[in-house]
Design an enzyme around this catalytic site. Structure first.
Site, PDB file in Angstrom:
ATOM      1  N   ALA A   1      17.576 -14.081  -0.778  1.00 63.53           N
ATOM      2  CA  ALA A   1      16.171 -13.672  -0.788  1.00 63.53           C
ATOM      3  C   ALA A   1      15.276 -14.759  -1.362  1.00 63.53           C
ATOM      4  O   ALA A   1      14.285 -14.482  -2.037  1.00 63.53           O
ATOM      5  CB  ALA A   1      16.019 -12.400  -1.610  1.00 63.53           C
ATOM      6  N   ALA A   2      15.622 -16.019  -1.091  1.00 64.31           N
ATOM      7  CA  ALA A   2      14.898 -17.124  -1.714  1.00 64.31           C
ATOM      8  C   ALA A   2      13.850 -17.743  -0.815  1.00 64.31           C
ATOM      9  O   ALA A   2      13.040 -18.546  -1.263  1.00 64.31           O
ATOM     10  CB  ALA A   2      15.883 -18.206  -2.159  1.00 64.31           C
TER      11      ALA A   2
ATOM     12  N   ARG B   1       6.212 -18.398   8.552  1.00 62.20           N
ATOM     13  CA  ARG B   1       5.578 -17.865   9.764  1.00 62.20           C
ATOM     14  C   ARG B   1       4.771 -16.595   9.510  1.00 62.20           C
ATOM     15  O   ARG B   1       3.971 -16.186  10.355  1.00 62.20           O
ATOM     16  CB  ARG B   1       6.644 -17.604  10.834  1.00 62.20           C
TER      17      ARG B   1
ATOM     18  N   THR C   1      20.644 -22.138   3.204  1.00 59.90           N
ATOM     19  CA  THR C   1      21.485 -20.992   2.875  1.00 59.90           C
ATOM     20  C   THR C   1      22.790 -21.404   2.204  1.00 59.90           C
ATOM     21  O   THR C   1      23.302 -20.697   1.328  1.00 59.90           O
ATOM     22  CB  THR C   1      21.779 -20.186   4.146  1.00 59.90           C
TER      23      THR C   1
ATOM     24  N   ASP D   1      15.963 -10.411   4.583  1.00 57.25           N
ATOM     25  CA  ASP D   1      14.852 -10.098   5.490  1.00 57.25           C
ATOM     26  C   ASP D   1      15.304  -9.289   6.697  1.00 57.25           C
ATOM     27  O   ASP D   1      14.587  -9.199   7.694  1.00 57.25           O
ATOM     28  CB  ASP D   1      14.160 -11.380   5.951  1.00 57.25           C
TER      29      ASP D   1
ATOM     30  N   GLU E   1      24.510 -23.955  17.824  1.00 59.03           N
ATOM     31  CA  GLU E   1      23.092 -23.633  17.733  1.00 59.03           C
ATOM     32  C   GLU E   1      22.416 -23.829  19.082  1.00 59.03           C
ATOM     33  O   GLU E   1      22.892 -24.570  19.943  1.00 59.03           O
ATOM     34  CB  GLU E   1      22.417 -24.500  16.661  1.00 59.03           C
TER      35      GLU E   1
ATOM     36  N   SER F   1     -21.983  29.640  -7.229  1.00 60.17           N
ATOM     37  CA  SER F   1     -22.193  28.385  -6.507  1.00 60.17           C
ATOM     38  C   SER F   1     -23.160  27.458  -7.232  1.00 60.17           C
ATOM     39  O   SER F   1     -24.060  27.897  -7.950  1.00 60.17           O
ATOM     40  CB  SER F   1     -22.744  28.677  -5.108  1.00 60.17           C
TER      41      SER F   1
ATOM     42  N   ARG G   1     -30.307  28.503 -16.327  1.00 58.44           N
ATOM     43  CA  ARG G   1     -31.207  27.920 -15.337  1.00 58.44           C
ATOM     44  C   ARG G   1     -32.611  28.373 -15.675  1.00 58.44           C
ATOM     45  O   ARG G   1     -32.827  29.369 -16.379  1.00 58.44           O
ATOM     46  CB  ARG G   1     -30.829  28.366 -13.928  1.00 58.44           C
TER      47      ARG G   1
END
Length: 455
Positions: free
Chosen positions: A2-3, A8, A73, A96, A150, A401, A436
């Site tokens: 997770a580094a 993008r 990696t 990810d 690849e 009210s 009132r």
């Protein structure tokens, strides 16, 4: 792992903290891993914005390994050498790729151990494998891997292969660290690639095998905003299907946003365009109508939530009716059989059993008993500009009210408050409070006024 930065995504937020299905990418992967091993045996390798990632995942209880420089990696696993020294085998997951399931992780582990391999890679068949490394097996039916090619290095025949390397691995720790120093940075990015361990171990005459998952979708990662949206859609549709399988009716599930931790009991109906977020819990025989947004709230059995309600950290008792267009802010507790109606807002308020606040009302920092009627336009004035104060309305009170209750104030059991009153003092039980100005009527005044204008 997770580094990574996630260039993008074009974001200031670390890649693994971007959310899908109501949780960060990394948390989904960690939760899957925790179904296989305890938290003490899970390590997250962090690098970019490491402190921020640690803080975001601290609640999971896992360990962290720092990769101060992100050099690939393979380099990430080099940084974990000391942490993993006491283990015989390690499973490497991508932070990810949140769709990975505990079942697949378990099968990868079991296959790795059964094959007595030094390295086992998780593969998948993709309809369009462009951009991924292709898995070349020793023979079509063999588990052994001859090479991983690849995309850029693949010839035309190899590009037709649909089996790809997912980036998930299992290693024998001794073989991994006995050979990881042989990785090279002679590539376009000058990084150490874990993928290259397949070639390194093959040259060292170690066993490298591949295990193919039946669900190719679970190995896909989120590298762009569009990919994150696709993953989020898959997760949420799967959540709706799970709820429906458990006895919940979800109309038009493609329109609903339901987070991973949400729980809904059977025979509840979720209408279109509803969002159920965080750790929301909904009981049985409820109905949540369209356009409601409910986060981290608890709703008991038989509740009707009418359209357009917004709830955040609220609790709703059995048989209550909420809405339409009510807003329940944190600390709102609506009692059994109570009614909270249109354009009513509550905050840190307890509304007792069978009590009603049906129209155009604000109730903040209030404790309201059972069987109370709150008239339209009533406001509890809880803030004096510096401090918040509490309003207490005891059982059976009728509030007319357009009343204003200036806190701190207590209205005693069974009392009546006349409409349009502005109360600043406590009201004893069974009394009538009217605050009132006295009504004045000047007969003929309007006619005289009109006549004067004509002159």
């Amino acid at each position: 792992m997770a580094a990574g930065k996630g260039t993008r995504l074009k974001s200031q937020i670390p890649k693994v903290l971007h959310e899908v299905g109501g949780k960060p990418l990394l948390e989904h992967v960690i939760r899957a891993a925790l179904r296989i091993v305890p938290a003490k045996d899970v390590y997250a390798i962090v690098g970019h914005e490491a402190d921020r990632v640690r803080a975001g995942m601290q609640h999971t209880g896992v360990n962290f390994v720092l990769q101060p420089e992100q050099r690939g990696t393979g380099h990430a696993l080099m940084m974990a050498r000391e942490a993993l020294a006491g283990y015989d085998h390690v499973i490497v997951l991508s932070g990810d790729a949140p769709l990975i399931t505990p079942e697949t992780i378990g099968r990868l582990r079991n296959f790795h151990l059964e094959e007595q391999a030094s390295m086992t890679l998780l593969s998948a068949d993709l309809p369009n494998p462009t951009g991924y490394g292709r898995v070349l097996r020793k023979t079509p039916r063999s588990a052994e891997v001859r090479a991983i090619v690849e995309e850029k290095a693949a010839n035309s025949a190899q590009k037709k292969i649909r089996e790809i390397n997912s980036g998930f691995y299992a290693f024998a720790v001794k073989d991994l660290y006995g050979n990881i120093g042989k990785l090279s940075t002679t590539n376009a990015h000058g990084e150490y690639y874990l993928t290259d361990m397949a070639e390194v171990l093959r040259k060292a005459r170690q066993r490298v095998v591949a295990f193919k998952t039946a669900d190719a979708g679970e190995v896909l990662g989120g590298n762009t905003r569009a990919e994150l949206a696709d993953i989020d859609e898959k997760m949420r549709l799967a959540k709706c299907r799970q709820l429906m399988a458990d006895g919940v009716t979800v109309f038009y599930p493609a329109t609903c946003v339901i987070d991973a931790d949400v729980e809904v009991a059977p025979d509840t109906v979720i209408e279109p365009y509803v969002q159920l977020l965080g750790k929301t819990r909904i009981g049985s025989a409820c109905r949540v109508r369209s356009y409601c947004v409910i986060r981290d709230s608890e709703i008991e059995d038989g509740v009707m939530v009418l359209p357009g309600c917004v709830m955040d950290e609220a609790r709703i008792g059995a048989g209550a009716i909420v809405g339409p267009y009510s807003r329940l802010r944190p600390g709102s507790e609506i009692g059994e059989g109570a009614h909270v109606g249109n354009f009513v807002e509550t905050k840190k308020t307890k509304l007792g059993k069978g009590s009603k606040a049906n129209h155009l009302t604000y109730l903040g920092d209030a404790e309201i008993g059972a069987g109370v009627n709150i008239g339209a336009g009533t406001i509890t004035c809880n803030y004096d500009g510096v401090h918040k104060h509490k309003t207490v309305i005891e059982d059976g009170v009728f509030v007319g009210s357009d009343s204003t209750l200036v806190a701190p104030i207590r209205v005693g059991k069974g009392a009546y408050v006349g409409a349009a009153s502005c109360l600043t003092d406590d009201v004893p039980a069974d009394s009538l409070a009217i605050a009132r100005a006295r009504q004045m009527v000047k007969e003929g005044w309007a006619g005289e006024k009109r006549a004067a204008r004509k002159k």
